[in-house]
Motif scaffolding. Structure first.
Motif, PDB file in Angstrom:
ATOM      1  N   PHE A 145       0.882  -1.162   0.000  1.00  0.00           N
ATOM      2  CA  PHE A 145       0.000   0.000   0.000  1.00  0.00           C
ATOM      3  C   PHE A 145       0.916   1.206   0.000  1.00  0.00           C
ATOM      4  N   GLY A 146       1.194   1.714  -1.188  1.00  0.00           N
ATOM      5  CA  GLY A 146       2.205   2.771  -1.317  1.00  0.00           C
ATOM      6  C   GLY A 146       3.574   2.186  -1.028  1.00  0.00           C
ATOM      7  N   HIS A 147       4.263   2.757  -0.047  1.00  0.00           N
ATOM      8  CA  HIS A 147       5.585   2.262   0.344  1.00  0.00           C
ATOM      9  C   HIS A 147       5.518   1.298   1.531  1.00  0.00           C
ATOM     10  N   ASN A 148       4.316   0.955   1.969  1.00  0.00           N
ATOM     11  CA  ASN A 148       4.141   0.112   3.151  1.00  0.00           C
ATOM     12  C   ASN A 148       3.689  -1.290   2.773  1.00  0.00           C
ATOM     13  N   VAL A 149       4.319  -2.284   3.371  1.00  0.00           N
ATOM     14  CA  VAL A 149       3.913  -3.676   3.177  1.00  0.00           C
ATOM     15  C   VAL A 149       2.760  -3.956   4.133  1.00  0.00           C
ATOM     16  N   ILE A 150       1.628  -4.410   3.567  1.00  0.00           N
ATOM     17  CA  ILE A 150       0.476  -4.724   4.416  1.00  0.00           C
ATOM     18  C   ILE A 150       0.278  -6.226   4.586  1.00  0.00           C
ATOM     19  N   ALA A 151       0.961  -7.026   3.757  1.00  0.00           N
ATOM     20  CA  ALA A 151       0.901  -8.484   3.891  1.00  0.00           C
ATOM     21  C   ALA A 151       2.202  -9.056   3.347  1.00  0.00           C
ATOM     22  N   SER A 152       2.699 -10.090   4.006  1.00  0.00           N
ATOM     23  CA  SER A 152       3.931 -10.741   3.586  1.00  0.00           C
ATOM     24  C   SER A 152       3.763 -12.243   3.773  1.00  0.00           C
ATOM     25  N   TYR A 153       4.221 -13.027   2.790  1.00  0.00           N
ATOM     26  CA  TYR A 153       4.015 -14.482   2.813  1.00  0.00           C
ATOM     27  C   TYR A 153       5.227 -15.154   2.191  1.00  0.00           C
ATOM     28  N   ARG A 154       5.764 -16.155   2.877  1.00  0.00           N
ATOM     29  CA  ARG A 154       6.911 -16.921   2.387  1.00  0.00           C
ATOM     30  C   ARG A 154       6.464 -18.348   2.121  1.00  0.00           C
ATOM     31  N   ALA A 155       6.757 -18.846   0.897  1.00  0.00           N
ATOM     32  CA  ALA A 155       6.327 -20.203   0.549  1.00  0.00           C
ATOM     33  C   ALA A 155       7.139 -20.722  -0.625  1.00  0.00           C
ATOM     34  N   GLU A 156       6.962 -22.017  -0.912  1.00  0.00           N
ATOM     35  CA  GLU A 156       7.600 -22.604  -2.095  1.00  0.00           C
ATOM     36  C   GLU A 156       6.948 -21.994  -3.340  1.00  0.00           C
ATOM     37  N   PRO A 157       7.626 -22.052  -4.488  1.00  0.00           N
ATOM     38  CA  PRO A 157       7.178 -21.308  -5.675  1.00  0.00           C
ATOM     39  C   PRO A 157       5.717 -21.499  -6.095  1.00  0.00           C
ATOM     40  N   GLY A 158       5.217 -22.722  -6.081  1.00  0.00           N
ATOM     41  CA  GLY A 158       3.835 -22.964  -6.498  1.00  0.00           C
ATOM     42  C   GLY A 158       2.817 -22.294  -5.587  1.00  0.00           C
ATOM     43  N   LEU A 159       3.006 -22.452  -4.283  1.00  0.00           N
ATOM     44  CA  LEU A 159       2.092 -21.828  -3.326  1.00  0.00           C
ATOM     45  C   LEU A 159       2.210 -20.312  -3.359  1.00  0.00           C
ATOM     46  N   ALA A 160       3.425 -19.814  -3.530  1.00  0.00           N
ATOM     47  CA  ALA A 160       3.627 -18.368  -3.602  1.00  0.00           C
ATOM     48  C   ALA A 160       2.898 -17.774  -4.801  1.00  0.00           C
ATOM     49  N   ALA A 161       2.932 -18.463  -5.938  1.00  0.00           N
ATOM     50  CA  ALA A 161       2.235 -17.977  -7.133  1.00  0.00           C
ATOM     51  C   ALA A 161       0.729 -17.952  -6.904  1.00  0.00           C
TER      52      ALA A 161
END
Length: 68
Positions: free
Chosen positions: A17-33
């Motif tokens: 949201f602009g310069h602010n991260v409102i959600a972050s998620y780490r996962a293997e490539p398929g789940l991340a996509a």
């Protein structure tokens, strides 16, 4: 202190949201996509990034995750 860089398989997805991260998620490539696609549908108009996660390991074997 010297560091060796290793490429991790995991991806880092962030919703911005602009310069602010409102959600972050780490996962293997398929789940991340899938997560990135879902966030793009949910937060139309906000930037969603899906980047490789880089692991930095020092000479003692300790490591930390760094986004690139």
């Amino acid at each position: 202190m010297s560091y060796a860089r290793e490429d991790a398989q995991d991806r880092l997805v962030r919703v911005w949201f602009g310069h602010n991260v409102i959600a972050s998620y780490r996962a293997e490539p398929g789940l991340a996509a899938r997560y990135a696609a879902a966030m793009e549908r949910r937060f139309t108009g906000l930037a969603v990034t899906n980047e490789p996660l880089t692991v930095v390991r020092d000479e003692t074997g300790n490591h930390s995750s760094k986004d690139s």
